[in-house]
Design an enzyme around this catalytic site. Structure first.
Site, PDB file in Angstrom:
ATOM      1  N   GLY A   1      20.584  34.341  28.893  1.00 33.51           N
ATOM      2  CA  GLY A   1      20.675  32.890  28.959  1.00 33.51           C
ATOM      3  C   GLY A   1      21.177  32.344  27.645  1.00 33.51           C
TER       4      GLY A   1
ATOM      5  CE  LYS B   1       6.503  21.876  28.946  1.00 33.20           C
ATOM      6  NZ  LYS B   1       7.876  21.638  28.469  1.00 33.20           N
TER       7      LYS B   1
ATOM      8  CG  ASN C   1      11.213  17.700  31.755  1.00 34.19           C
ATOM      9  OD1 ASN C   1      11.403  17.803  32.958  1.00 34.19           O
ATOM     10  ND2 ASN C   1      11.255  18.734  30.940  1.00 34.19           N
TER      11      ASN C   1
ATOM     12  CD  GLU D   1      13.240  24.598  34.937  1.00 38.33           C
ATOM     13  OE1 GLU D   1      12.991  24.334  36.128  1.00 38.33           O
ATOM     14  OE2 GLU D   1      13.776  25.652  34.558  1.00 38.33           O
TER      15      GLU D   1
END
Length: 352
Positions: free
Chosen positions: A7, A194, A259, A284
């Protein structure tokens, strides 16, 4: 140690820098030929880490087999949705060459349809013939700050408790500190959930609500994370540590957090699709909100913030309605549910 980071995103790249700084032989794998070429020729990864020069020792390839066969330790640093397919390919390569590796992943989320944690996905796609242990590395760690060698502390946990000391050894440096945690479930659940709260806090920020509101959502959000995590088998005390409150604070209060930024964009009027496109990276928390909401229904756990955010993201209720639903819930005690979970977890003294 020979290590391959699978990645070429921001966190994978920053971890490759940590490992190269610790004098390991680091290879990166990515599917984007342009990014691979940039890493090798210019020693940069400008799309993900602007104004950062990578160590010349880091070498990137676009051939997965080459990266897998190079490694004694594989770092999986791809979005959650890509973990299963990648792991399946890794297993086939290892099996055909009769090779065995240690795997550590840094993906923070839940698989959408199965609701599995990332280590569970990896475990399903591998065997003891190819993998020594499956570890997670998690905690408050913005890639941008890791790349700048800003002091960072994280935790690692594993499936079989064989690889954590190796992970601690290879990553530990004077600016990157690694703690061992015995609670794999808690570390993964804290890192995943979270992101939900960070989107909610970002939306409050975008609506120009004050610090009072954001502090309330962070604090109540931690309770939700602990309630579901404990039901799933985690130690509730894990959520008071780096992978709980630590990761939650850093993700829900910083513009480094995709996020948090996604929540701001939504509050400013962008659609979910527009926000994700503008971000240019996987958020995510979006899929994790759906998975966690479904898990809360399955386990019978009350998660009002997650429920309202799910309605906001997928049922298209307004910010005003979402806010009203949270503020005008049935009156209750602040610690309801959590004290019972703690008492149940520790009543026989086995977890002290």
């Amino acid at each position: 140690m020979n290590i391959s980071v699978l990645g070429t995103g921001s966190f994978g790249t920053s971890l490759a820098m940590v490992l190269a700084g610790n004098r390991h032989d680091v290879m990166m794998y990515g599917r984007n030929e342009a990014v691979v070429d940039e890493i090798n020729s210019r020693h940069t990864n400008g799309h993900y880490l602007k104004d950062i020069t990578l160590p010349e020792e880091i070498y990137a390839v676009s051939n997965l087999e080459e990266a897998v066969l190079h490694a004694e330790l594989l770092v999986i640093a791809v979005p959650v949705k890509a973990v299963r397919g990648l792991t399946r390919n890794i297993h086939e390569i290892l099996l055909s060459h009769r090779k065995k590796v240690l795997i550590v992943h840094v993906a923070k989320g839940l698989e959408l349809n199965t609701h599995l944690r990332v280590s569970e996905v990896i475990e399903q796609e591998t065997t003891d013939e190819t993998v020594e242990d499956i570890c997670v590395l998690g905690g408050p760690s913005h890639a941008e700050e890791v790349a700048l060698k800003s002091p960072t502390t994280v935790s690692t946990a594993s499936l079989h408790n064989k690889g954590v000391e190796t992970v601690q050894d290879v990553f530990m440096s004077k600016y990157f500190r690694v703690y061992i945690n015995e609670d794999l479930i808690g570390v993964e659940i804290g890192g995943a959930l979270k992101n939900i709260i960070a989107i909610a806090v970002g939306a409050l920020h975008g609506l120009n609500f004050g610090d009072n509101a954001k502090a309330a959502i962070i604090t109540r959000g931690l309770q939700e994370i602990a309630r579901l995590g404990t039901k799933m088998g985690a130690d509730p005390l894990t959520f008071l540590g780096l992978s709980g409150i630590g990761d939650l604070i850093v993700t829900a209060t910083s513009h480094h957090s995709r996020n948090f930024r996604c929540g701001i964009m939504l509050a400013e009027g962008l659609s979910l699709e527009e926000a994700e496109e503008k971000m240019g990276m996987v958020v995510e928390g979006v899929n994790t909100t759906r998975a966690a909401y479904e898990l809360s229904e399955e386990y019978g756990v009350e998660m009002p913030i997650t429920k309202v955010l799910h309605q906001y993201l997928f049922d298209d209720i307004s910010e005003e309605e979402a806010f009203y639903k949270l503020m005008m819930r049935e009156k209750t005690s602040e610690s309801i549910g959590l004290k019972e979970l703690l008492h149940e977890q520790y009543k026989d003294g086995s977890n002290q």
